[in-house]
Design a protein around this motif. Sequence first.
Motif, mmCIF file in Angstrom:
data_model
loop_
_atom_site.group_PDB
_atom_site.id
_atom_site.type_symbol
_atom_site.label_atom_id
_atom_site.label_comp_id
_atom_site.label_asym_id
_atom_site.label_seq_id
_atom_site.Cartn_x
_atom_site.Cartn_y
_atom_site.Cartn_z
ATOM 1 N N VAL A 244 4.520 19.708 -29.813
ATOM 2 C CA VAL A 244 4.286 20.442 -31.057
ATOM 3 C C VAL A 244 5.608 20.718 -31.776
ATOM 4 O O VAL A 244 5.668 20.666 -33.006
ATOM 5 C CB VAL A 244 3.502 21.742 -30.789
ATOM 6 C CG1 VAL A 244 3.530 22.672 -31.984
ATOM 7 C CG2 VAL A 244 2.077 21.414 -30.420
ATOM 8 N N ASP A 245 6.663 20.983 -31.038
ATOM 9 C CA ASP A 245 7.972 21.169 -31.673
ATOM 10 C C ASP A 245 8.381 19.920 -32.442
ATOM 11 O O ASP A 245 8.879 19.996 -33.569
ATOM 12 C CB ASP A 245 9.041 21.522 -30.634
ATOM 13 C CG ASP A 245 8.876 22.918 -30.078
ATOM 14 O OD1 ASP A 245 8.157 23.742 -30.689
ATOM 15 O OD2 ASP A 245 9.464 23.191 -29.005
ATOM 16 N N LYS A 246 8.147 18.760 -31.837
ATOM 17 C CA LYS A 246 8.453 17.494 -32.514
ATOM 18 C C LYS A 246 7.544 17.307 -33.722
ATOM 19 O O LYS A 246 7.996 16.914 -34.807
ATOM 20 C CB LYS A 246 8.320 16.317 -31.559
ATOM 21 C CG LYS A 246 8.676 14.988 -32.211
ATOM 22 C CD LYS A 246 8.487 13.826 -31.285
ATOM 23 C CE LYS A 246 8.840 12.501 -31.908
ATOM 24 N NZ LYS A 246 8.565 12.341 -33.315
ATOM 25 N N LEU A 247 6.258 17.603 -33.547
ATOM 26 C CA LEU A 247 5.316 17.495 -34.654
ATOM 27 C C LEU A 247 5.727 18.407 -35.811
ATOM 28 O O LEU A 247 5.682 18.012 -36.975
ATOM 29 C CB LEU A 247 3.903 17.837 -34.187
ATOM 30 C CG LEU A 247 2.825 17.880 -35.277
ATOM 31 C CD1 LEU A 247 2.638 16.511 -35.906
ATOM 32 C CD2 LEU A 247 1.524 18.397 -34.701
ATOM 33 N N HIS A 248 6.142 19.624 -35.489
ATOM 34 C CA HIS A 248 6.561 20.562 -36.531
ATOM 35 C C HIS A 248 7.742 19.990 -37.313
ATOM 36 O O HIS A 248 7.767 20.074 -38.551
ATOM 37 C CB HIS A 248 6.918 21.912 -35.916
ATOM 38 C CG HIS A 248 7.093 22.992 -36.921
ATOM 39 N ND1 HIS A 248 8.229 23.130 -37.670
ATOM 40 C CD2 HIS A 248 6.255 23.990 -37.314
ATOM 41 C CE1 HIS A 248 8.097 24.162 -38.476
ATOM 42 N NE2 HIS A 248 6.898 24.701 -38.281
ATOM 43 N N ALA A 249 8.708 19.419 -36.606
ATOM 44 C CA ALA A 249 9.857 18.807 -37.290
ATOM 45 C C ALA A 249 9.404 17.642 -38.164
ATOM 46 O O ALA A 249 9.872 17.488 -39.310
ATOM 47 C CB ALA A 249 10.893 18.345 -36.269
#
Length: 91
Positions: free
Chosen positions: A56-61
């Motif tokens: 999710v952190d990657k998706l948010h970025a």
Amino acid sequence: MDAEAGSRALSAADDLAELLRLANSAAERLSHEVYGPSFDHAELIAHELRRLRRSVDKLHADVSAFVSREEGATVDRGHPLRRASDRGARA
């Protein structure tokens, strides 16, 4: 994508990250309270939630970058509901 849609996308990504943070916290608390197979299961869930949080952190970025690009492109090309011939015309 307009600013409002971009804001909704970023808000949804934030909500997802927060939901997984809370779920991970609950799974870790649970693993401190149980033992045996229940402990193993809680630890497995906590591990999977940590993996999902990284995703999710990657998706948010990615969503942030996408929103920035789309908002910039919308400004460059004008309002999506306007005809190109209307852009030069004055009312």
